[in-house]
Design a protein around this motif. Structure first.
Motif, mmCIF file in Angstrom:
data_model
loop_
_atom_site.group_PDB
_atom_site.id
_atom_site.type_symbol
_atom_site.label_atom_id
_atom_site.label_comp_id
_atom_site.label_asym_id
_atom_site.label_seq_id
_atom_site.Cartn_x
_atom_site.Cartn_y
_atom_site.Cartn_z
ATOM 1 N N LYS A 132 -4.294 -29.821 -3.632
ATOM 2 C CA LYS A 132 -4.530 -28.383 -3.804
ATOM 3 C C LYS A 132 -4.856 -27.795 -2.442
ATOM 4 O O LYS A 132 -5.794 -28.239 -1.770
ATOM 5 C CB LYS A 132 -5.682 -28.146 -4.777
ATOM 6 C CG LYS A 132 -5.943 -26.676 -5.045
ATOM 7 C CD LYS A 132 -7.053 -26.494 -6.058
ATOM 8 C CE LYS A 132 -7.305 -25.021 -6.314
ATOM 9 N NZ LYS A 132 -8.402 -24.834 -7.277
ATOM 10 N N ASP A 133 -4.080 -26.773 -2.013
ATOM 11 C CA ASP A 133 -4.294 -26.192 -0.684
ATOM 12 C C ASP A 133 -5.308 -25.048 -0.718
ATOM 13 O O ASP A 133 -5.853 -24.703 -1.772
ATOM 14 C CB ASP A 133 -2.963 -25.778 -0.046
ATOM 15 C CG ASP A 133 -2.326 -24.536 -0.648
ATOM 16 O OD1 ASP A 133 -2.984 -23.821 -1.445
ATOM 17 O OD2 ASP A 133 -1.154 -24.267 -0.311
ATOM 18 N N HIS A 134 -5.560 -24.439 0.434
ATOM 19 C CA HIS A 134 -6.577 -23.396 0.566
ATOM 20 C C HIS A 134 -6.222 -22.117 -0.193
ATOM 21 O O HIS A 134 -7.093 -21.306 -0.480
ATOM 22 C CB HIS A 134 -6.825 -23.088 2.045
ATOM 23 C CG HIS A 134 -5.734 -22.292 2.682
ATOM 24 N ND1 HIS A 134 -4.486 -22.825 2.969
ATOM 25 C CD2 HIS A 134 -5.688 -20.996 3.049
ATOM 26 C CE1 HIS A 134 -3.728 -21.883 3.499
ATOM 27 N NE2 HIS A 134 -4.430 -20.766 3.568
ATOM 28 N N ASN A 135 -4.949 -21.914 -0.532
ATOM 29 C CA ASN A 135 -4.523 -20.746 -1.307
ATOM 30 C C ASN A 135 -4.543 -21.003 -2.812
ATOM 31 O O ASN A 135 -4.243 -20.110 -3.587
ATOM 32 C CB ASN A 135 -3.103 -20.327 -0.910
ATOM 33 C CG ASN A 135 -3.059 -19.676 0.446
ATOM 34 O OD1 ASN A 135 -3.933 -18.889 0.794
ATOM 35 N ND2 ASN A 135 -2.051 -20.008 1.225
ATOM 36 N N GLY A 136 -4.848 -22.227 -3.207
ATOM 37 C CA GLY A 136 -4.861 -22.581 -4.620
ATOM 38 C C GLY A 136 -3.542 -23.130 -5.127
ATOM 39 O O GLY A 136 -3.431 -23.454 -6.305
ATOM 40 N N PHE A 137 -2.526 -23.222 -4.253
ATOM 41 C CA PHE A 137 -1.265 -23.828 -4.669
ATOM 42 C C PHE A 137 -1.480 -25.313 -4.917
ATOM 43 O O PHE A 137 -2.207 -25.982 -4.174
ATOM 44 C CB PHE A 137 -0.176 -23.682 -3.599
ATOM 45 C CG PHE A 137 0.310 -22.279 -3.387
ATOM 46 C CD1 PHE A 137 0.823 -21.531 -4.441
ATOM 47 C CD2 PHE A 137 0.276 -21.712 -2.138
ATOM 48 C CE1 PHE A 137 1.283 -20.245 -4.237
ATOM 49 C CE2 PHE A 137 0.729 -20.421 -1.924
ATOM 50 C CZ PHE A 137 1.231 -19.681 -2.976
ATOM 51 N N MET A 138 -0.825 -25.825 -5.938
ATOM 52 C CA MET A 138 -0.840 -27.256 -6.220
ATOM 53 C C MET A 138 0.447 -27.849 -5.665
ATOM 54 O O MET A 138 1.534 -27.332 -5.920
ATOM 55 C CB MET A 138 -0.945 -27.515 -7.722
ATOM 56 C CG MET A 138 -2.228 -27.022 -8.354
ATOM 57 S SD MET A 138 -3.710 -27.824 -7.728
ATOM 58 C CE MET A 138 -3.435 -29.507 -8.226
ATOM 59 N N TRP A 139 0.319 -28.926 -4.896
ATOM 60 C CA TRP A 139 1.454 -29.618 -4.294
ATOM 61 C C TRP A 139 1.595 -30.966 -4.982
ATOM 62 O O TRP A 139 0.612 -31.702 -5.123
ATOM 63 C CB TRP A 139 1.230 -29.802 -2.801
ATOM 64 C CG TRP A 139 1.168 -28.517 -2.034
ATOM 65 C CD1 TRP A 139 0.088 -27.693 -1.901
ATOM 66 C CD2 TRP A 139 2.223 -27.916 -1.299
ATOM 67 N NE1 TRP A 139 0.412 -26.613 -1.127
ATOM 68 C CE2 TRP A 139 1.728 -26.727 -0.736
ATOM 69 C CE3 TRP A 139 3.554 -28.267 -1.049
ATOM 70 C CZ2 TRP A 139 2.504 -25.894 0.055
ATOM 71 C CZ3 TRP A 139 4.316 -27.437 -0.256
ATOM 72 C CH2 TRP A 139 3.805 -26.257 0.281
ATOM 73 N N PHE A 140 2.810 -31.295 -5.397
ATOM 74 C CA PHE A 140 3.084 -32.552 -6.076
ATOM 75 C C PHE A 140 4.157 -33.300 -5.282
ATOM 76 O O PHE A 140 5.242 -32.768 -5.055
ATOM 77 C CB PHE A 140 3.602 -32.312 -7.497
ATOM 78 C CG PHE A 140 2.620 -31.594 -8.389
ATOM 79 C CD1 PHE A 140 1.727 -32.316 -9.161
ATOM 80 C CD2 PHE A 140 2.589 -30.206 -8.451
ATOM 81 C CE1 PHE A 140 0.825 -31.659 -9.984
ATOM 82 C CE2 PHE A 140 1.691 -29.550 -9.265
ATOM 83 C CZ PHE A 140 0.802 -30.278 -10.033
ATOM 84 N N GLY A 141 3.837 -34.515 -4.870
ATOM 85 C CA GLY A 141 4.827 -35.373 -4.242
ATOM 86 C C GLY A 141 5.488 -36.214 -5.309
ATOM 87 O O GLY A 141 4.813 -36.713 -6.222
ATOM 88 N N THR A 142 6.803 -36.360 -5.226
ATOM 89 C CA THR A 142 7.543 -37.147 -6.211
ATOM 90 C C THR A 142 8.530 -38.059 -5.482
ATOM 91 O O THR A 142 8.613 -38.053 -4.266
ATOM 92 C CB THR A 142 8.331 -36.247 -7.192
ATOM 93 O OG1 THR A 142 9.435 -35.662 -6.499
ATOM 94 C CG2 THR A 142 7.464 -35.169 -7.793
ATOM 95 N N TYR A 143 9.296 -38.800 -6.265
ATOM 96 C CA TYR A 143 10.375 -39.612 -5.715
ATOM 97 C C TYR A 143 11.581 -38.756 -5.350
ATOM 98 O O TYR A 143 12.541 -39.250 -4.763
ATOM 99 C CB TYR A 143 10.809 -40.688 -6.708
ATOM 100 C CG TYR A 143 9.782 -41.766 -6.947
ATOM 101 C CD1 TYR A 143 9.085 -42.341 -5.896
ATOM 102 C CD2 TYR A 143 9.525 -42.220 -8.226
ATOM 103 C CE1 TYR A 143 8.149 -43.328 -6.116
ATOM 104 C CE2 TYR A 143 8.591 -43.219 -8.456
ATOM 105 C CZ TYR A 143 7.902 -43.761 -7.388
ATOM 106 O OH TYR A 143 6.986 -44.741 -7.618
#
Length: 166
Positions: free
Chosen positions: A43-54
């Motif tokens: 979760k970044d400072h702007n509230g965006f959720m980042w998901f790493g995948t294959y």
């Protein structure tokens, strides 16, 4: 969109706490996620959720996904689609570790670049497997498979190699 309502009980230090309802939302490929195999979440400072995948890096804004992938021949795209780890630096750039190295996403430019590090007498791109990316009081630490620990100080995107024995 599917929502599920659950009654939950939490136990803490011998006390029971109940919640009337918790909303749980399923996010998968039907909602725009690039792959259901999620390897890391940030979760970044702007509230965006980042998901790493294959199959790429996914940014979720609460409504939908923006998927970042490698584009062959485009040096401003993600280095590789297989993402191991995500973190951010003090300049709010998103650091991504993956199979083919590290990428840094600069939100101001909406572009990726590959950080570099000093190896012997030259500066080379970080193309080794980046298995871990950590922000330690403003210093970015990237753990790699073969090049050891790469240290990036004071917002620099040129790091110093700390060779590991063995």
């Amino acid at each position: 969109m599917k929502w599920a309502i659950y009654s939950c009980f939490f136990f803490f230090a011998g006390h029971c706490f109940a919640t009337d309802s918790l909303s749980v939302r399923y996010l998968g490929i039907d909602q725009g996620l690039s792959n259901n195999a999620v390897t890391c979440i940030y979760k970044d400072h702007n509230g965006f959720m980042w998901f790493g995948t294959y199959d790429g890096l996914n940014r979720y804004d609460g409504y939908g996904f923006h998927v970042f992938r490698n584009i062959i021949g485009d040096s401003a795209s993600l280095l590789d689609n297989h993402v191991y780890c995500i973190n951010s630096d003090n300049e709010n750039r998103i650091w991504i570790g993956g199979v083919k190295g590290a990428s840094v996403y600069d939100p101001g430019r909406s572009a990726f670049f590959t950080p570099r590090f000093r190896q012997a007498a030259q500066t080379v791109p970080l193309f080794d497997d980046a298995l871990s990316v950590k922000n330690a009081a403003g210093t970015m630490l990237v753990g790699t498979s073969h090049d050891g620990l790469i240290v990036f100080r004071d917002g620099s995107t040129t790091g110093k190699q700390i060779a590991l024995p063995g």
